[in-house]
Design a protein around this motif. Structure first.
Motif, PDB file in Angstrom:
ATOM      1  N   GLN A 534       0.834  -1.207   0.000  1.00 32.25           N
ATOM      2  CA  GLN A 534       0.000   0.000   0.000  1.00 32.25           C
ATOM      3  C   GLN A 534       0.867   1.254   0.000  1.00 32.25           C
ATOM      4  N   LYS A 537       2.176   1.945  -3.442  1.00 38.11           N
ATOM      5  CA  LYS A 537       1.199   2.602  -4.316  1.00 38.11           C
ATOM      6  C   LYS A 537       1.057   4.086  -3.969  1.00 38.11           C
ATOM      7  N   SER A 538       1.057   4.358  -2.685  1.00 42.81           N
ATOM      8  CA  SER A 538       0.801   5.729  -2.235  1.00 42.81           C
ATOM      9  C   SER A 538       1.933   6.689  -2.569  1.00 42.81           C
ATOM     10  N   GLU A 548      -7.602   9.115   4.293  1.00 45.08           N
ATOM     11  CA  GLU A 548      -6.509   8.266   3.821  1.00 45.08           C
ATOM     12  C   GLU A 548      -5.243   8.491   4.638  1.00 45.08           C
ATOM     13  N   HIS A 552      -3.149   5.893   6.789  1.00 46.57           N
ATOM     14  CA  HIS A 552      -1.707   5.762   6.549  1.00 46.57           C
ATOM     15  C   HIS A 552      -0.942   5.814   7.881  1.00 46.57           C
ATOM     16  N   ASP A 555      -1.441   2.625   9.691  1.00 46.20           N
ATOM     17  CA  ASP A 555      -0.624   1.573   9.074  1.00 46.20           C
ATOM     18  C   ASP A 555       0.822   1.655   9.544  1.00 46.20           C
TER      19      ASP A 555
END
Length: 694
Positions: A534, A537-538, A548, A552, A555
């Motif tokens: 992830q 991608k970010s 988001e 993040h 995460d």
């Protein structure tokens, strides 16, 4: 969509992008064949004319390799510390084969780097690497030079770097050996996961120091770093401890790197020597040897046509165990290696099924030496930085994969320790059984002899001095029987001790097989990898929305917790368990060493008793022979002796006495022969490999 006369591609199908070109997945318009096309951008026209091609509309069409490049392999977190040994050897083989083909055709590549070495997977799942991107290549014989500069700066020869990167005017011409420097950097990168020359701040940020490192590098050094700003340059003459290559392969590879990473072209190897030395590595076979006394697995590289004597010397170089002290087991059985035979007679080994080496040298098991992955793990910064967070997650994940590899290696090491020691105990038990059998056979024969007293009826005749000597011999035989009896009891006690150790080892092996630390580490890694994907991608997004961004941040917290848990399992369960096992292994090895020495002493005692008993039996047999002969003569001559005193238990007639003597003589001779056979058995037994000394 874009196209040429023969090929068609979509700009979304981007495979890779560099400073001067982009590579796309394309198809042949007629056949539908999938290929890769390299399309040059405006910056490419700033390159030297000789590498631009005749027209600006041309593209390079290349074979499509579905598995990316060597660079993409090395950039994956799993290979943050370099390739596994088997994969590295595949890279070495393919690069050497590709370069050999170029030299046979008089071509210098001039841009060798991991990004220009593509990977594809063969029909049997094996990796195949191919040299690509010949946009900078040109024809050049070994004795020719060129003056134009092209390539990727981290992999450039220092002379080319000075002109292309530092823009310093110089009139140097370059030969084909510049490719060797690039190969050296590439191979180092593949072996370690990092570049060999790193100034503080990185090669792209500190170009002057980068140039200094490569030009000031001492002879024999293969890497140089600057760990702090304006700090000293530090040199390395070996590959780092985090490298996955075995010591056996490193000893072959490091001299090659040292001689192609040589800034002075006059001192640098030529391609002929490079091909000769790398081919020498690739033609060797590996023999896996687990040193039981050291608790270390070694990879010994030898040629199949070498003698076993050469193999034993190679083992000595890695273990310091002299050939005369090397004893081997393979799959639980003694393995006698005859030095004069070909190495082809050595059994096929693997890392999980190696030759087990034990020696007469006494040493403390050192086990696997490694660097704690916790020392290489970065930490997240509090603020949201998509690129920075991705880089941190990648570094943490790389350290996690290193922890997993080390955990597996430590667990495998425990298994090899327990299994090898169990085999040695089995061999010792076999030695006990054989020695005990020989001892009991000797006791049986002696007991049979001493259990009868067939010349007691003449023992009262002092005029026959030989009877006194025979009595003394029988007394000595009784003493020897007592010694053998004690040896038998001693061996029986040793057997019980070894049986207890054997049961303990089997129990420990079951515990190793039930170990859950590997699964726990793998579970943490799987969860971390999902978060890492992830973040990957970010990082290409311009920013994140509020929700988001909160996800993040969460995460990042979860990722850190998982990394902490992973390292905790590795250090507190796997490492501590291994260290405790290593201490226990040392204690058991000392016990085995003492038991082996004890069995040798007992074996020597049994052999000495047998030898002495054999001599005594032979002497006794001769006396009995003489006595029977004398009695027979007396009977023949009719010699009369004084009437014997009245005895309620009269002695046998002379004729019976002679027969008894002759029978006893025969038995003594048979017994002497049996004892002699016993000694032969003991001699053979002493030549059977037993347990190691530590």
């Amino acid at each position: 969509m874009q196209s040429t006369i023969s090929y068609l591609w979509h700009t979304d199908d981007l495979l890779g992008q560099g400073a001067t070109a982009s590579v796309y997945k394309a198809r042949n318009k007629k056949s539908g064949e999938v290929v890769a096309v390299k399309v040059f951008n405006t910056a490419s026209y700033m390159r030297p004319r000789e590498v631009q091609g005749p027209g600006r509309q041309k593209v390079l069409v290349m074979e499509y390799c579905s598995s990316g490049s060597l660079l993409s392999v090395l950039e994956s977190p799993e290979h943050a510390f370099g390739l596994p040994e088997d994969e590295f050897l595949v890279v070495l083989h393919c690069v050497v084969a590709g370069m050999n083909h170029l030299r046979e055709n008089g071509i210098v590549h001039r841009d060798i780097k991991p990004g220009n070495i593509m990977r594809l997977v063969g029909e049997e799942g094996q990796s195949i690497y191919k040299l690509t991107d010949f946009g900078a290549a040109r024809e050049l014989d070994d004795d020719e030079k060129f003056v134009s500069v092209y390539g990727t700066e981290e992999y450039l020869h220092p002379d080319m770097y000075e002109r292309a990167v530092l823009r310093k005017p110089q009139q140097k011409a370059f030969g084909v050996t510049v490719d060797l420097w690039s190969i050296g950097v590439t191979l180092y990168h593949a072996a370690t996961g990092s570049l060999p020359f790193i100034p503080f701040g990185g090669p792209r940020r500190n170009k002057e120091i980068m140039y200094r490192i490569t030009t000031e590098k001492p002879a024999g050094a293969i890497a140089g770093t600057q760990k702090r700003e304006n700090g000293p340059l530090e040199w390395s003459y070996t590959l780092p401890i985090t490298c996955q290559l075995s010591v056996g392969l490193q000893s072959q590879l490091v001299p090659i790197l040292a001689n192609i990473l040589e800034v002075e072209q006059a001192k640098c190897w030529g391609f002929d020597q490079f091909f000769a030395e790398t081919s020498d590595i690739l033609q060797r076979v590996v023999v896996h040897v687990f040193s039981l006394s050291q608790a270390v697995l070694h990879h010994v590289y030898i040629h199949a046509h070498n003698t076993i004597a050469i193999f034993l010397e190679a083992v000595y170089e890695q273990t310091s165990v002299a050939p005369r002290h090397q004893e081997y087991l393979f799959e639980g059985h003694p393995c006698v290696l005859e030095p004069s035979l070909s190495a082809q007679h050595i059994a096929h080994t693997t890392a999980s099924s190696p030759l087990t080496l034990f020696s007469m040298a006494s040493e403390t098991p050192k086990g696997l030496t490694f660097r704690d992955p916790a020392l290489d793990i970065p930490k997240f910064v509090p603020k949201v930085d998509l690129q920075g967070d991705y880089n941190t997650a990648k570094g943490m994940l790389g350290a996690g994969y290193q922890s997993l590899r080390l955990a597996r290696t430590l667990l495998d090491g425990q298994e090899l320790m327990l299994r090898g020691l169990h085999w040695v105990v089995e061999v010792l038990q076999t030695t006990c059984r054989r020695t005990l059998e020989v001892t009991r056979m000797a006791l049986l024969f002696l007991s049979s002899s001493l259990g009868t007293d067939r010349f007691s009826h003449v023992a009262g005749r002092p005029e026959i001095k030989e009877l006194k000597e025979a009595s003394e011999l029988r007394s000595r035989l009784r003493t020897l029987a007592e010694v053998l009896s004690r040896c038998s009891q001693n061996i029986t006690e040793t057997q019980k001790s070894l049986s207890g150790l054997s049961s303990e080892l089997l129990k420990n092996r079951d515990q190793v097989h039930e170990d859950r630390s590997i699964r726990q580490i793998q579970c943490c890694l799987d969860k971390m990898y999902l978060i890492y994907k992830q973040f990957k991608k970010s990082r290409i997004r311009p920013g994140l929305g509020y929700n988001e961004e909160q996800i993040h941040k969460l995460d990042k917290v979860n990722f850190s917790h998982l990394a902490k848990r992973l390292l905790q399992v590795f250090q507190e369960e796997r490492v501590q368990n291994y260290q405790a096992a290593l201490v226990m292994h040392g204690q058991r090895m000392r016990m085995v060493h003492e038991t082996r020495n004890h069995l040798r002493l007992v074996g020597c005692s049994v052999a000495a008793c047998n030898t002495e008993a054999q001599g005594a039996q032979e002497s006794l047999s001769k006396i009995l022979d003489w006595l029977s002969h004398q009695l027979l003569q007396d009977m023949t001559k009719g010699v009369q002796t004084s009437p014997p005193p009245t005895d309620p238990y009269p002695n046998p007639e002379p004729t019976d006495l002679v027969l008894h003597m002759q029978e006893l003589c025969k038995e003594m001779k048979v017994l002497a022969l049996d004892l002699q056979d016993n000694n032969h058995v003991i001699e053979r037994l002493s030549r059977v490999p037993t347990a190691p000394d530590v």
